[in-house]
Design a protein around this motif. Structure first.
Motif, mmCIF file in Angstrom:
data_model
loop_
_atom_site.group_PDB
_atom_site.id
_atom_site.type_symbol
_atom_site.label_atom_id
_atom_site.label_comp_id
_atom_site.label_asym_id
_atom_site.label_seq_id
_atom_site.Cartn_x
_atom_site.Cartn_y
_atom_site.Cartn_z
ATOM 1 N N LYS A 1 33.567 46.767 45.495
ATOM 2 C CA LYS A 1 33.911 46.172 46.804
ATOM 3 C C LYS A 1 33.885 44.645 46.790
ATOM 4 C CE LYS A 1 32.098 50.183 49.316
ATOM 5 N NZ LYS A 1 31.547 50.703 50.549
ATOM 6 N N ILE A 2 34.277 44.032 45.669
ATOM 7 C CA ILE A 2 34.239 42.564 45.675
ATOM 8 C C ILE A 2 35.394 41.964 46.474
ATOM 9 C CG2 ILE A 2 32.951 42.318 43.480
ATOM 10 C CD1 ILE A 2 35.746 41.215 42.439
ATOM 11 N N PRO B 1 32.330 37.473 39.237
ATOM 12 C CA PRO B 1 33.168 37.232 40.424
ATOM 13 C C PRO B 1 33.317 35.735 40.711
ATOM 14 C CG PRO B 1 30.995 37.973 41.087
ATOM 15 C CD PRO B 1 31.009 38.009 39.588
ATOM 16 N N ILE B 2 34.500 35.353 41.108
ATOM 17 C CA ILE B 2 34.770 33.944 41.411
ATOM 18 C C ILE B 2 34.698 33.754 42.922
ATOM 19 C CG2 ILE B 2 36.496 32.095 41.255
ATOM 20 C CD1 ILE B 2 37.686 33.665 38.846
ATOM 21 N N GLN C 1 37.149 35.670 45.278
ATOM 22 C CA GLN C 1 38.602 35.507 45.183
ATOM 23 C C GLN C 1 39.190 36.121 43.924
ATOM 24 O OE1 GLN C 1 39.444 31.296 45.622
ATOM 25 N NE2 GLN C 1 37.809 31.095 47.116
ATOM 26 N N GLY C 2 38.318 36.545 43.015
ATOM 27 C CA GLY C 2 38.843 37.114 41.783
ATOM 28 C C GLY C 2 37.734 37.277 40.769
ATOM 29 N N ILE C 3 38.136 37.559 39.509
ATOM 30 C CA ILE C 3 37.112 37.679 38.478
ATOM 31 C C ILE C 3 37.471 36.880 37.213
ATOM 32 C CG2 ILE C 3 35.849 39.818 39.007
ATOM 33 C CD1 ILE C 3 37.843 41.396 37.497
ATOM 34 N N PHE D 1 42.850 37.362 43.105
ATOM 35 C CA PHE D 1 43.629 38.233 43.986
ATOM 36 C C PHE D 1 43.948 37.534 45.298
ATOM 37 C CE2 PHE D 1 39.853 39.082 46.404
ATOM 38 C CZ PHE D 1 38.828 39.432 45.541
ATOM 39 N N GLU D 2 44.997 38.042 45.924
ATOM 40 C CA GLU D 2 45.339 37.495 47.240
ATOM 41 C C GLU D 2 44.794 38.443 48.277
ATOM 42 O OE1 GLU D 2 49.615 37.060 47.136
ATOM 43 O OE2 GLU D 2 49.386 36.025 45.211
#
Ligand code: G4P
Length: 537
Positions: free
Chosen positions: A140-141, A169-170, A177-179, A190-191
């Motif tokens: 669920k990030i 995780p970023i 917002q992403g990894i 990711f958007e």
């Protein structure tokens, strides 16, 4: 394929998690990759209207849940995958624990916002005792989540295992917002969308050095990523495959099952690192998976699939050799030979009769009441005995008796058979010949017991729950338990091997009693009393 190739292509694992962490969603995504299902939602539907594989008992239909763990099998990129399903909270039972005995590795699923939860802890303990590799997927990030360093230390503090983040995780303040993939030094952003994760998220991939990401990421987010990775590289553990294999280091992945973000990289890496079926200890030595001799053990029994015929399906895990439909095997516990007819395997929503199966696979066969949980079956002359299953400490207790005392004979027969199946643990109530004490790890076990005694044996039960939650086995002969001090709040019962057990209200009381009885040795499970460490596998 040769036997050894069949063994090497197998991955048999369980997903352990607390309810709502996303196990159904992740399982569904894995099945989609394997082409075993074609429609997202097919597994999930099981929870509501449709009834799938293990939907045999009426009680399951009434409650819309699966009472016993089911097995899902599918092929993916040269791997033959067996996922052992471990049911959620109300349906938590000893079956859930026993299923873990059949797994070669486990995937621990954690909700990024919630961290390590109660049920994960319980299931984790069984995996850790077995020393099997444990992989962590933080789910669920796409949602707001906790600081990943907090999660890392929570895993290490609460579960007592080191973790190695494979990706990171970023984002800052839980807004991801992403990894970042540590091995490839690549970034995938990711958007976000507003569809509550119903669509696969669009993303941008590339090397971390790519100037593109300085533009895409806010400066503080970018800087925080650089700092985090530096800290992980310097202060974190090194990746050590030996530690992964013996279950003391868990590779940790971040992702989002629902939006399919990070699921495929996880699956690919998991299949690369997770073990194929391993050698198993038995009383006679060690069974190698690629040995010619067929060996297996029973880890679950599902009875009453057809109430008219009292059908029982026995689920066994193959440990070595090739299984062939109709083969003759020896049942170690009775010494009798039997033919394994109509063997079944399980796809996402259907059962199929199979011709052959290999180590790591789970098969179900019909049985008229000869086999018990933990029993060994083998082909050929050489005797093999897999060790008894450990007993899992019950946390719920009830006193039961037949409402109608004329039904005592059926009551005893039913209780004996259900205990042999491992449906509940049964204790002798020292004060009464009419009633018994039953112990379980989940409430559903009591409901199943009540239902089955009524429908299979015609016995209506009177059941009173007892205010105990802890059992302690006592190492002493049965004469001396009378010398125990300060046990007014506890109840004394005997298990099926006539060992004395104290039922106590809570852990605090248990410790208080233990402190006041220094001459006695107390154990949390009977296995600690007798089973040699070498047999704990
Ligand atoms: P379980 O089997 O472990 O009990 O969990 P399940 O997959 O049913 O998921 C529990 C809830 O968490 C579901 O929401 C599911 O959609 C959601 N979920 C699972 N993975 C993710 C993820 O990666 N991101 C987000 N944001 N949510 C996720 P629900 O509202 O209870 O059900 P539904 O209406 O979405 O089906």
């Amino acid at each position: 394929m040769s036997l050894i190739e069949e063994v090497n292509s197998r991955r048999t694992f369980a997903i352990i998690s607390h309810p709502d962490a996303g196990k159904t969603t992740l399982t569904e995504k894995l099945l989609l990759y394997g082409g075993a299902i074609h429609l997202a939602g097919s597994v999930k539907a099981r929870k509501t209207t449709k009834h799938a594989v293990s939907d045999w008992m009426e009680i399951e239909k009434q409650r819309g849940i699966s009472v016993t763990s089911s097995v899902l099998q599918f092929d993916y990129e040269g791997h033959h995958i067996n996922i052992l399903d471990t049911p959620g909270h109300q349906d938590f039972s000893e079956d859930t624990y026993r299923t873990l005995m059949a797994a070669d590795s486990a995937v621990m699923l954690i909700d990024v916002a919630k961290g390590v939860e109660a049920q994960t802890k319980k299931l984790f303990r069984v995996c850790k005792e077995r020393g099997i590799p444990i992989f962590t997927f933080v789910n669920k990030i796409d949602h707001f989540g906790r600081n990943p360093f907090d999660l890392l230390s929570e895993i290490e503090d609460i579960l007592g295992i080191r973790a190695y983040p494979m990706n990171w995780p970023i984002g800052i303040n839980g807004n991801y917002q992403g990894i970042y993939d540590r091995n490839a030094a690549s970034i995938e952003l990711f958007e976000k969308d507003t569809s509550h994760g119903q669509h696969k998220l669009a993303s941008t991939k590339g090397s971390a050095a790519d100037p593109l990401f300085s533009d895409l990421l806010d400066e503080d987010v970018h800087q925080s990523l650089i700092d985090d990775i530096e800290l992980l590289d310097e202060a974190g553990d090194d990746f050590d495959m030996e530690k992964v294999k013996n279950g003391t280091l868990t590779p940790m992945f971040f992702g989002s099952a629902m939006t399919n973000f990070g699921v495929k990289p996880f699956l690919d890496k998991f299949l690369e690192l997770a073990p194929q079926p391993q050698p198993r200890k038995c009383l006679e030595g060690t069974v190698l998976p690629d040995a010619e001799q067929f060996t297996s053990f029973v880890f679950k029994i599902q009875a009453n699939m057809n109430p008219q015929h009292h059908d029982r399906i026995v689920f066994m895990r193959i440990c070595s050799g090739k299984f062939e439909k109709g083969m003759t095997v020896t049942h170690r516990q009775s010494g009798r030979t039997l033919r394994l007819m109509q063997p079944q395997q399980f796809l996402a929503t259907e059962r199929t009769i199979i011709e052959d199966a290999y180590p790591g696979d789970i098969i179900g066969v019909f049985d008229s009441g000869n086999l018990g949980v933990g029993d060994t079956l083998f082909s050929d002359k050489k005797t093999v005995t897999f060790a008894d299953f450990p007993t899992f400490p019950p946390e719920l207790f009830a006193r039961i008796r037949a409402k109608d005392s004329m039904k005592r004979k059926q009551f005893l027969k039913g209780m004996t058979q259900l205990a042999q199946e491992g449906a509940v643990q049964i204790y002798e109530n020292l004060g009464s010949m009419e009633s018994y004490i039953v112990g379980a790890v989940g409430q559903l076990q009591f409901e199943v017991l009540e239902y089955r005694l009524k429908h299979e044996y015609g016995v209506d039960l009177e059941m009173n729950t007892l205010p105990y939650s802890v059992a302690r086995w006592i190492e002493s002969d049965s004469q001396t338990y009378e010398h125990l001090k300060n046990i007014d709040s506890a109840m004394i019962v005997k298990d099926h091997k006539q060992r004395v057990v104290l039922l106590i209200t809570n852990e605090w009381q248990a410790n208080w009693i233990i402190e006041r009885n220094p001459d006695f040795h107390f154990c949390a499970t009977p296995d600690e009393l007798a089973l040699p460490a070498t047999l704990m596998e």
